[in-house]
Design a protein around this motif. Structure first.
Motif, PDB file in Angstrom:
ATOM      1  N   TYR A 193       0.844  -1.191   0.000  1.00 45.11           N
ATOM      2  CA  TYR A 193       0.000   0.000   0.000  1.00 45.11           C
ATOM      3  C   TYR A 193       0.880   1.242   0.000  1.00 45.11           C
ATOM      4  CZ  TYR A 193      -3.914  -3.042   1.299  1.00 45.11           C
ATOM      5  OH  TYR A 193      -4.870  -4.035   1.315  1.00 45.11           O
ATOM      6  N   GLU A 212      -4.225   9.674   1.833  1.00 47.83           N
ATOM      7  CA  GLU A 212      -4.853   8.972   0.718  1.00 47.83           C
ATOM      8  C   GLU A 212      -4.202   7.606   0.568  1.00 47.83           C
ATOM      9  OE1 GLU A 212      -4.593   9.442  -3.984  1.00 47.83           O
ATOM     10  OE2 GLU A 212      -5.858  11.007  -3.075  1.00 47.83           O
ATOM     11  N   SER A 214      -3.694   4.025  -1.467  1.00 47.32           N
ATOM     12  CA  SER A 214      -3.776   3.364  -2.763  1.00 47.32           C
ATOM     13  C   SER A 214      -3.022   2.046  -2.716  1.00 47.32           C
ATOM     14  CB  SER A 214      -3.210   4.260  -3.876  1.00 47.32           C
ATOM     15  OG  SER A 214      -1.821   4.499  -3.664  1.00 47.32           O
ATOM     16  N   LYS A 215      -3.341   1.177  -3.670  1.00 41.01           N
ATOM     17  CA  LYS A 215      -2.677  -0.114  -3.782  1.00 41.01           C
ATOM     18  C   LYS A 215      -2.560  -0.470  -5.254  1.00 41.01           C
ATOM     19  CE  LYS A 215      -2.817  -4.936  -2.245  1.00 41.01           C
ATOM     20  NZ  LYS A 215      -3.626  -5.995  -1.571  1.00 41.01           N
ATOM     21  N   LYS A 218      -3.932   2.000  -7.684  1.00 36.59           N
ATOM     22  CA  LYS A 218      -5.344   2.310  -7.676  1.00 36.59           C
ATOM     23  C   LYS A 218      -5.781   2.775  -6.291  1.00 36.59           C
ATOM     24  CE  LYS A 218      -6.445  -1.117 -11.244  1.00 36.59           C
ATOM     25  NZ  LYS A 218      -7.274  -2.312 -11.582  1.00 36.59           N
ATOM     26  N   GLN A 219      -6.658   3.740  -6.261  1.00 39.80           N
ATOM     27  CA  GLN A 219      -7.158   4.230  -4.991  1.00 39.80           C
ATOM     28  C   GLN A 219      -7.988   3.161  -4.283  1.00 39.80           C
ATOM     29  OE1 GLN A 219      -9.348   7.739  -6.215  1.00 39.80           O
ATOM     30  NE2 GLN A 219      -7.627   9.089  -5.728  1.00 39.80           N
ATOM     31  N   VAL A 220      -7.797   3.077  -2.963  1.00 41.99           N
ATOM     32  CA  VAL A 220      -8.568   2.130  -2.159  1.00 41.99           C
ATOM     33  C   VAL A 220      -9.850   2.816  -1.714  1.00 41.99           C
ATOM     34  CG1 VAL A 220      -8.621   0.755  -0.042  1.00 41.99           C
ATOM     35  CG2 VAL A 220      -6.505   0.906  -1.371  1.00 41.99           C
ATOM     36  N   THR A 221     -10.986   2.308  -2.186  1.00 40.01           N
ATOM     37  CA  THR A 221     -12.274   2.933  -1.889  1.00 40.01           C
ATOM     38  C   THR A 221     -13.164   2.047  -1.017  1.00 40.01           C
ATOM     39  OG1 THR A 221     -13.193   2.061  -3.957  1.00 40.01           O
ATOM     40  CG2 THR A 221     -12.241   4.282  -4.012  1.00 40.01           C
ATOM     41  N   PRO A 261     -10.927   6.974  -0.788  1.00 36.54           N
ATOM     42  CA  PRO A 261      -9.535   6.633  -0.493  1.00 36.54           C
ATOM     43  C   PRO A 261      -8.861   7.536   0.538  1.00 36.54           C
ATOM     44  CG  PRO A 261      -9.640   7.921  -2.489  1.00 36.54           C
ATOM     45  CD  PRO A 261     -11.064   7.698  -2.059  1.00 36.54           C
TER      46      PRO A 261
END
Length: 322
Positions: A193, A212, A214-215, A218-221, A261
């Motif tokens: 991450y 913010e 992300s992984k 891509k943003q973690v939502t 995110p």
């Protein structure tokens, strides 16, 4: 944990002499003027037999006192060995020296336990279990020797509803090689991450910190609630390890609050100095901790500190959360 709106543990003024710091370098700074926040009323340390302590006129940041407001922390295992799993045992005593057995649940727990090495390269956020006699227990295995600080964050049911943070020292036997404070960076990597920090700390002024997550680019939502929120932040001041604990600006379930995110906090630093931030977040069933080194400045100056050697081992060592 602190429950008053949006800002926790950042309120009153303080005057305190800093303890020894390891590798603080240019981030620590020498300024300590301006409005001081994140304090609790000081109590002169007394014994349980003496019925507690007299209130002093000076206020100090949370976590620097073993006794405050008629409560004390009694660490029954003040020394452990590096690399060996050992039960940490302690009790919270009232003004008459009796173990406290009735607590107010805050953020889903009766008590939150934070362990941090004095050089701020090892961090643990744990949740011990309490026996009927008031003794708290938690197995820990610390990877490096040296001086550690143990923080107990709790709210006694018999109190006025306000939570307290008491601190005490833990010695970990073994060869000790203190590390420099990790370099200031805007991002932190943990288990694949990437967490990006936007915003800065201001000494004596409230500022917003936004993280913010992300992984794999891509943003973690779909962050999962952890202790009732999508993020949990602890800040420790380099040198004396003053404890600053904030809550997110919104909690899981609040109208309009999305599970990522981003998660944001509002915080006020007690002084111009170097700090370590530890952000806990939960995703795919596991809690992870992203860490940052930041500097709070009286003028809110966000300029990067002068270059200094980064810690050879990279990010500080973390453990699974209890």
């Amino acid at each position: 944990m602190k429950t008053w709106p949006k800002i926790t543990g950042f309120a009153a003024a303080l005057a305190v002499v800093f303890g020894a710091a390891y590798g603080v370098g240019s981030l620590a700074g020498s300024g300590d003027a301006g409005t001081r926040a994140g304090t609790q009323a000081a109590s002169e340390v007394g014994t349980a037999e003496s019925g507690g302590a007299d209130e002093a006129a000076v206020e100090v940041p949370e976590g620097l006192q073993v006794s405050a407001h008629g409560y004390s922390i009694d660490l029954k295992t003040p020394r452990i060995e590096r690399g060996r799993t050992t039960d940490i045992r302690f009790a919270i005593l009232d003004a008459k020296g009796r173990p406290v057995t009735d607590y107010t649940v805050e953020q889903e727990k009766e008590l939150h336990l934070i362990l941090a090495s004095r050089d701020l390269t090892v961090y643990r956020h744990l949740h011990p279990t309490r026996s009927g006699d008031g003794t708290w227990r938690m197995p820990v295995n610390l990877p490096t020797a040296g001086d550690y600080r143990l923080f107990a964050d709790f709210a006694p049911a018999a109190g006025d509803g306000e939570s307290l943070t008491l601190g005490t020292d833990l010695a970990v036997a073994g060869r000790y090689e203190p590390q420099p404070l990790p370099k200031q960076e805007p991002t932190s990597e943990v288990d694949g991450y990437r967490v990006t920090l936007r915003g800065d700390l201001g000494a004596g002024s409230a500022r917003e910190l936004t993280f913010e997550v992300s992984k794999d680019g891509k943003q973690v939502t779909d962050l999962q609630p952890y202790l009732g929120a999508y993020g949990h932040l602890v800040a420790l001041r380099a040198g004396d390890l003053a404890y600053l604990h904030v809550h997110p600006n919104s909690e899981a379930g609040d109208p309009g609050t999305k599970p990522g995110p981003t998660v944001s906090f509002t915080a006020t630093a007690p002084s111009a100095h170097g700090y370590r931030l530890f952000l806990d977040f939960k995703h795919e069933g596991k809690v992870r901790t992203a860490d940052f080194t930041v500097r709070a400045d009286l003028a809110g100056d966000t300029a990067e500190a002068e270059d200094e050697p980064a810690q050879e081992s990279g990010s500080p060592e973390h453990d699974e959360h209890g």
